[in-house]
Design a protein around this motif. Structure first.
Motif, PDB file in Angstrom:
ATOM      1  N   ILE A 453       0.840  -1.203   0.000  1.00  0.00           N
ATOM      2  CA  ILE A 453       0.000   0.000   0.000  1.00  0.00           C
ATOM      3  C   ILE A 453       0.872   1.250   0.000  1.00  0.00           C
ATOM      4  O   ILE A 453       0.546   2.260   0.623  1.00  0.00           O
ATOM      5  N   GLY A 454       2.018   1.184  -0.702  1.00  0.00           N
ATOM      6  CA  GLY A 454       2.881   2.347  -0.815  1.00  0.00           C
ATOM      7  C   GLY A 454       2.204   3.481  -1.576  1.00  0.00           C
ATOM      8  O   GLY A 454       1.351   3.274  -2.429  1.00  0.00           O
ATOM      9  N   ILE A 455       2.586   4.699  -1.243  1.00  0.00           N
ATOM     10  CA  ILE A 455       2.039   5.921  -1.850  1.00  0.00           C
ATOM     11  C   ILE A 455       0.513   5.981  -1.717  1.00  0.00           C
ATOM     12  O   ILE A 455      -0.168   6.465  -2.606  1.00  0.00           O
ATOM     13  N   CYS A 456      -0.011   5.433  -0.665  1.00  0.00           N
ATOM     14  CA  CYS A 456      -1.425   5.637  -0.322  1.00  0.00           C
ATOM     15  C   CYS A 456      -1.451   6.755   0.709  1.00  0.00           C
ATOM     16  O   CYS A 456      -1.251   6.518   1.913  1.00  0.00           O
ATOM     17  N   LEU A 457      -1.677   7.956   0.246  1.00  0.00           N
ATOM     18  CA  LEU A 457      -1.444   9.141   1.064  1.00  0.00           C
ATOM     19  C   LEU A 457      -2.545   9.416   2.071  1.00  0.00           C
ATOM     20  O   LEU A 457      -2.404  10.306   2.912  1.00  0.00           O
ATOM     21  N   ARG A 458      -3.622   8.648   2.020  1.00  0.00           N
ATOM     22  CA  ARG A 458      -4.752   8.920   2.906  1.00  0.00           C
ATOM     23  C   ARG A 458      -4.829   7.969   4.093  1.00  0.00           C
ATOM     24  O   ARG A 458      -5.741   8.073   4.911  1.00  0.00           O
ATOM     25  N   ILE A 459      -3.904   7.037   4.182  1.00  0.00           N
ATOM     26  CA  ILE A 459      -3.955   6.102   5.302  1.00  0.00           C
ATOM     27  C   ILE A 459      -3.167   6.654   6.483  1.00  0.00           C
ATOM     28  O   ILE A 459      -2.245   7.470   6.320  1.00  0.00           O
ATOM     29  N   SER A 460      -3.533   6.213   7.683  1.00  0.00           N
ATOM     30  CA  SER A 460      -2.892   6.687   8.903  1.00  0.00           C
ATOM     31  C   SER A 460      -2.704   5.523   9.871  1.00  0.00           C
ATOM     32  O   SER A 460      -2.979   4.359   9.546  1.00  0.00           O
ATOM     33  N   ASP A 461      -2.268   5.838  11.074  1.00  0.00           N
ATOM     34  CA  ASP A 461      -2.067   4.810  12.100  1.00  0.00           C
ATOM     35  C   ASP A 461      -3.357   4.065  12.418  1.00  0.00           C
ATOM     36  O   ASP A 461      -3.334   2.874  12.750  1.00  0.00           O
ATOM     37  N   GLU A 462      -4.470   4.755  12.318  1.00  0.00           N
ATOM     38  CA  GLU A 462      -5.756   4.122  12.611  1.00  0.00           C
ATOM     39  C   GLU A 462      -6.003   2.940  11.679  1.00  0.00           C
ATOM     40  O   GLU A 462      -6.412   1.856  12.117  1.00  0.00           O
ATOM     41  N   GLY A 463      -5.729   3.136  10.406  1.00  0.00           N
ATOM     42  CA  GLY A 463      -5.928   2.053   9.449  1.00  0.00           C
ATOM     43  C   GLY A 463      -4.973   0.897   9.685  1.00  0.00           C
ATOM     44  O   GLY A 463      -5.361  -0.275   9.597  1.00  0.00           O
ATOM     45  N   LEU A 464      -3.705   1.205   9.999  1.00  0.00           N
ATOM     46  CA  LEU A 464      -2.739   0.139  10.264  1.00  0.00           C
ATOM     47  C   LEU A 464      -3.109  -0.656  11.509  1.00  0.00           C
ATOM     48  O   LEU A 464      -2.815  -1.847  11.606  1.00  0.00           O
ATOM     49  N   THR A 465      -3.757   0.001  12.451  1.00  0.00           N
ATOM     50  CA  THR A 465      -4.191  -0.696  13.658  1.00  0.00           C
ATOM     51  C   THR A 465      -5.183  -1.801  13.319  1.00  0.00           C
ATOM     52  O   THR A 465      -5.122  -2.908  13.878  1.00  0.00           O
ATOM     53  N   TYR A 466      -6.100  -1.526  12.395  1.00  0.00           N
ATOM     54  CA  TYR A 466      -7.057  -2.555  11.972  1.00  0.00           C
ATOM     55  C   TYR A 466      -6.329  -3.762  11.395  1.00  0.00           C
ATOM     56  O   TYR A 466      -6.662  -4.917  11.702  1.00  0.00           O
ATOM     57  N   ILE A 467      -5.310  -3.499  10.549  1.00  0.00           N
ATOM     58  CA  ILE A 467      -4.558  -4.586   9.917  1.00  0.00           C
ATOM     59  C   ILE A 467      -3.771  -5.367  10.970  1.00  0.00           C
ATOM     60  O   ILE A 467      -3.760  -6.603  10.984  1.00  0.00           O
ATOM     61  N   GLY A 468      -3.106  -4.642  11.868  1.00  0.00           N
ATOM     62  CA  GLY A 468      -2.288  -5.296  12.884  1.00  0.00           C
ATOM     63  C   GLY A 468      -3.081  -6.217  13.784  1.00  0.00           C
ATOM     64  O   GLY A 468      -2.599  -7.275  14.203  1.00  0.00           O
ATOM     65  N   LYS A 469      -4.313  -5.863  14.066  1.00  0.00           N
ATOM     66  CA  LYS A 469      -5.137  -6.658  14.976  1.00  0.00           C
ATOM     67  C   LYS A 469      -5.846  -7.821  14.286  1.00  0.00           C
ATOM     68  O   LYS A 469      -6.340  -8.724  14.972  1.00  0.00           O
ATOM     69  N   SER A 470      -5.900  -7.806  12.953  1.00  0.00           N
ATOM     70  CA  SER A 470      -6.726  -8.806  12.262  1.00  0.00           C
ATOM     71  C   SER A 470      -5.988  -9.674  11.264  1.00  0.00           C
ATOM     72  O   SER A 470      -6.578 -10.613  10.731  1.00  0.00           O
ATOM     73  N   CYS A 471      -4.720  -9.379  10.973  1.00  0.00           N
ATOM     74  CA  CYS A 471      -3.988 -10.124   9.936  1.00  0.00           C
ATOM     75  C   CYS A 471      -2.712 -10.742  10.515  1.00  0.00           C
ATOM     76  O   CYS A 471      -1.594 -10.280  10.226  1.00  0.00           O
ATOM     77  N   PRO A 472      -2.834 -11.789  11.307  1.00  0.00           N
ATOM     78  CA  PRO A 472      -1.661 -12.368  11.978  1.00  0.00           C
ATOM     79  C   PRO A 472      -0.706 -13.103  11.047  1.00  0.00           C
ATOM     80  O   PRO A 472       0.416 -13.417  11.443  1.00  0.00           O
ATOM     81  N   LYS A 473      -1.142 -13.407   9.818  1.00  0.00           N
ATOM     82  CA  LYS A 473      -0.297 -14.157   8.887  1.00  0.00           C
ATOM     83  C   LYS A 473       0.546 -13.242   7.998  1.00  0.00           C
ATOM     84  O   LYS A 473       1.246 -13.725   7.102  1.00  0.00           O
ATOM     85  N   LEU A 474       0.505 -11.944   8.236  1.00  0.00           N
ATOM     86  CA  LEU A 474       1.210 -10.982   7.387  1.00  0.00           C
ATOM     87  C   LEU A 474       2.720 -11.234   7.424  1.00  0.00           C
ATOM     88  O   LEU A 474       3.326 -11.307   8.491  1.00  0.00           O
ATOM     89  N   ARG A 475       3.306 -11.367   6.235  1.00  0.00           N
ATOM     90  CA  ARG A 475       4.743 -11.589   6.117  1.00  0.00           C
ATOM     91  C   ARG A 475       5.455 -10.439   5.417  1.00  0.00           C
ATOM     92  O   ARG A 475       6.647 -10.223   5.635  1.00  0.00           O
ATOM     93  N   ASP A 476       4.734  -9.719   4.579  1.00  0.00           N
ATOM     94  CA  ASP A 476       5.356  -8.675   3.759  1.00  0.00           C
ATOM     95  C   ASP A 476       4.412  -7.482   3.689  1.00  0.00           C
ATOM     96  O   ASP A 476       3.256  -7.633   3.272  1.00  0.00           O
ATOM     97  N   ILE A 477       4.890  -6.304   4.093  1.00  0.00           N
ATOM     98  CA  ILE A 477       4.076  -5.094   3.995  1.00  0.00           C
ATOM     99  C   ILE A 477       4.934  -3.967   3.437  1.00  0.00           C
ATOM    100  O   ILE A 477       6.082  -3.777   3.846  1.00  0.00           O
ATOM    101  N   ASP A 478       4.381  -3.248   2.480  1.00  0.00           N
ATOM    102  CA  ASP A 478       5.070  -2.143   1.817  1.00  0.00           C
ATOM    103  C   ASP A 478       4.317  -0.856   2.122  1.00  0.00           C
ATOM    104  O   ASP A 478       3.172  -0.676   1.708  1.00  0.00           O
ATOM    105  N   LEU A 479       4.976   0.059   2.848  1.00  0.00           N
ATOM    106  CA  LEU A 479       4.380   1.343   3.231  1.00  0.00           C
ATOM    107  C   LEU A 479       5.194   2.503   2.664  1.00  0.00           C
ATOM    108  O   LEU A 479       5.221   3.594   3.233  1.00  0.00           O
TER     109      LEU A 479
END
Length: 658
Positions: A453-479
């Protein structure tokens, strides 16, 4: 009195009674090797370094680890004799970390060696003499990788031909190889199953025709960027067991060659890659499909000048087709519709960078491809919310969706992805209108392992919090260049993703050492990119070095507060480090000297620090380069300027790094 006497006798019996016997653990030698090796496999899977600690525990452990190890990957060729003596049961030898492997090192392999696989793909310094010694010492060698052997010619190939047990052989980029050398291999190694001749520019139809005559057991053949033409193409296509054929960039393959195929072609072919074959058009593809009825995967990327309805309809003759790649092709009117109607069995469709893809055509196609699992519509800039609505309603079983730079898709439409495609494992929304509400919807995709989700200029910590709490299998993230996020969001990702292996935080300018300290708890992290994060320092990097022992790729360019202290920690703890970019950091010759102690380091990019080259001891530079590390010294004046973005479109001036 009687009671006292009885108590005395009881206590006496307690004192003289024998001590209870203790059950001792059975010695290690009593365990069967099969059981012991199973335990060691589990240990190695959790932490490969743990085997070294196990071997140092006792003599029995040392002997058991010696019998268990099957793969050797020495850092220097001079260590090879000792390694082979220490691990006589090793069957695979990987010398790709050794930049120079002289003939003497290969001659040190003992006669009758148990080696069955050898990787020399990134090594040089050896020639026909070394391969001759290897052929005599390893009669059971079945897998040999000589890729990038630009110095290897026909004499070396003649020695390879003596390895009659070979089943897998790679000669990619052996540019000195000619038909004579290939002929020796074809005659001497009749049991070959897999062969790569990619970039062997000295080969002609003569050698390839002989190969087809002698190696009838071939199942996989890579002829990319060779001079193959119609003259040998038909013979290759008649190989009775051929399943995978790669012809990337073969300019000698044209419509005439494809049209020459007849019903005598082998029906075993399952995978065909003709990407970048510039002389192939829709006419040739249409004439070819009748000869490959059992094909499962077809790659025509950057191949057909145009995808016409007639070509799309011709693909219905390949009834078992599961994967179709048409990247960079131009679709004519109704071309994509024809593919949707004719290829209803496909599970993977790639339309990356295709022109002529519209909402009408794409919506129709996906409505027919209800079993689609993977879809790539990267840079299809004409599609809108209409296409996304069609995709998410028709293809609810998607596990991979790539739609980077689809700039006309709104944030509201992106929410449909999370709501309807809950099985997604891979998602690329780089350079899109994604916002926190979209990330909240994506939190329903609990199987996500890769999120870009690189160059997504409208996302913030709030959005990442949703991902962090719900996607435990995440191996690769591009910010990359997500300027709206800070430490709080990264901490949520780190805490919720124990399997995290790669993270890109480049130009997230609010990131500090707090983020690195949280990421240091992700013990499987191997790739960290924090380029252009001016608030991180050596304190945070030291935590990464101590906590992430598997770190192999590190980009700290323009991290001005990282200095020699960070390099000292890397040299002490990051023994798996292979690639580092420390341009424009506050590193001196002291830091560079400490990094030179990392034996496996293969690439070090140093811009703006080239002045230190003269300060480095010549013997140290020579020693490090002999191990295969490439120094990229670039004496470039430092300028505070915006770096051009070659991959993604710059959307806002807010992301400029000053």
């Amino acid at each position: 009195m009687a009671a006292a006497a009885a108590a005395h006798r009881h206590n006496k019996r307690r004192l003289i009674s024998p001590a209870p016997t203790t059950t001792t653990a059975p010695p290690l030698d009593s365990l069967a090797d099969e059981l012991l090796f199973l335990v060691l496999d589990r240990v190695a899977a959790a932490d490969p370094r743990a085997l070294k600690s196990f071997a140092l525990a006792s003599r029995a452990c040392h002997a058991a680890e010696s019998r268990h190890r099957r793969l050797l990957r020495p850092l220097r060729a001079d260590l090879l004799p000792a390694a082979l003596a220490r691990y006589p049961s090793a069957s695979r030898l990987d010398l790709s970390l050794c930049a120079r492997v002289p003939d003497a090192a290969l001659a040190a392999v003992p006669s009758g060696s148990s080696l069955r696989a050898l990787d020399l793909s990134l090594s040089g310094g050896f020639g026909a003499a070394g391969l001759a010694a290897l052929a005599g010492a390893c009669p059971d060698l079945a897998d040999l990788d000589l890729s990038n052997g630009v110095h290897l010619g026909d004499a070396a190939a003649a020695e390879v031909a003596r390895m009659r047990a070979l089943q897998r052989l790679s000669l990619s980029r052996c540019k000195a190889l000619t038909d004579m050398g290939l002929g020796c291999v074809a005659v001497g190694c009749p049991d070959l199953r897999e062969l790569s001749l990619k970039w062997c520019l000295g080969l002609t139809d003569l050698g390839l025709h002989l190969l087809a005559l002698k190696c009838k057991k071939l199942t996989s053949l890579d002829l990319s960027y060779t001079m193959i033409t119609k003259q040998s193409f038909l013979a290759i296509m008649k190989l009775p067991n051929l399943q995978v054929l790669t012809l990337v960039g073969c300019i000698g393959i044209d419509d005439d060659a494809l049209g020459s195929l007849d019903k005598e072609c082998s029906k075993s072919l399952q995978v065909l890659d003709m990407s970048h074959c510039q002389n192939v058009t829709d006419v040739g593809v249409s004439s070819m499909v009748k000869s490959i009825p059992n094909l499962l995967e077809l790659d025509l990327s950057y191949c057909c000048h145009q995808v016409t309805p007639s070509m799309g309809r011709s693909l219905q003759k390949i009834t078992k087709l599961r994967m179709l790649k048409l990247e960079g092709c131009k679709f004519m009117a109704d071309g994509l519709k024809a593919i949707g109607s004719s290829c209803v069995s496909i599970r993977e469709l790639s339309l990356s960078k295709c022109s002529g893809v519209t909402d009408t055509e794409l919506s129709f196609a996906v409505s027919k491809l209800k079993n689609l699992l993977k879809l790539d519509i990267t840079c299809c800039r004409n599609i809108t919310d209409v296409s996304v609505a069609a995709i998410t309603s028709s293809c609810t079983s998607l596990i991979s969706l790539r739609m980077e730079s689809c700039s006309h898709v709104s944030s509201g439409a992106l929410q449909l992805i999370g709501k309807n495609c809950s099985h997604l494992e891979e998602l690329d929304l780089t350079d899109s209108d994604l916002d926190d509400e979209g990330l909240k919807a994506l939190a329903g995709c609990s199987n996500l392992s890769s999120l870009k989700i690189g160059i997504c200029l409208r996302i913030s910590d709030e959005g990442l919090t949703y991902i962090g709490k719900s996607c435990p299998k995440l191996r690769d993230i591009d910010l990359y260049r997500c300027g709206g996020i800070s430490d709080d969001g990264v901490i949520q990702i780190a805490q919720g993703s124990p399997m995290l292996a790669s993270i890109n935080l480049s130009y997230c300018i609010e990131i500090t050492d707090r983020s690195l300290m949280s990421l240091s708890k992700c013990t499987k992290l191997n790739t960290l990119e924090i380029r252009g994060c001016p608030k991180v320092s050596s304190a945070g990097l030291s935590e990464i070095a101590m906590g992430c022992r598997l770190l192999s790729k590190l980009d700290i360019k323009k991290c001005f507060q990282i200095n020699d202290v960070g390099m000292l920690y890397l040299s002490q703890f990051s023994h798996c480090l292979r690639q580092i970019n420390l341009s424009y950091c506050s590193v001196t010759d002291i830091g560079l000297l400490s990094l030179s102690s990392i034996c496996g380091l293969q690439n070090m990019t140093i811009v703006h620090l080239a002045a230190f080259k003269s300060m480095m001891p010549a013997h140290m530079l020579k020693s490090v380069e002999a191990r295969g590390c490439i120094f990229q010294w670039i004496n470039k004046p430092f300028k505070v300027e915006v770096e051009p973005c070659d991959v993604w479109k710059q959307q806002s001036q807010d992301v400029l790094v000053r």
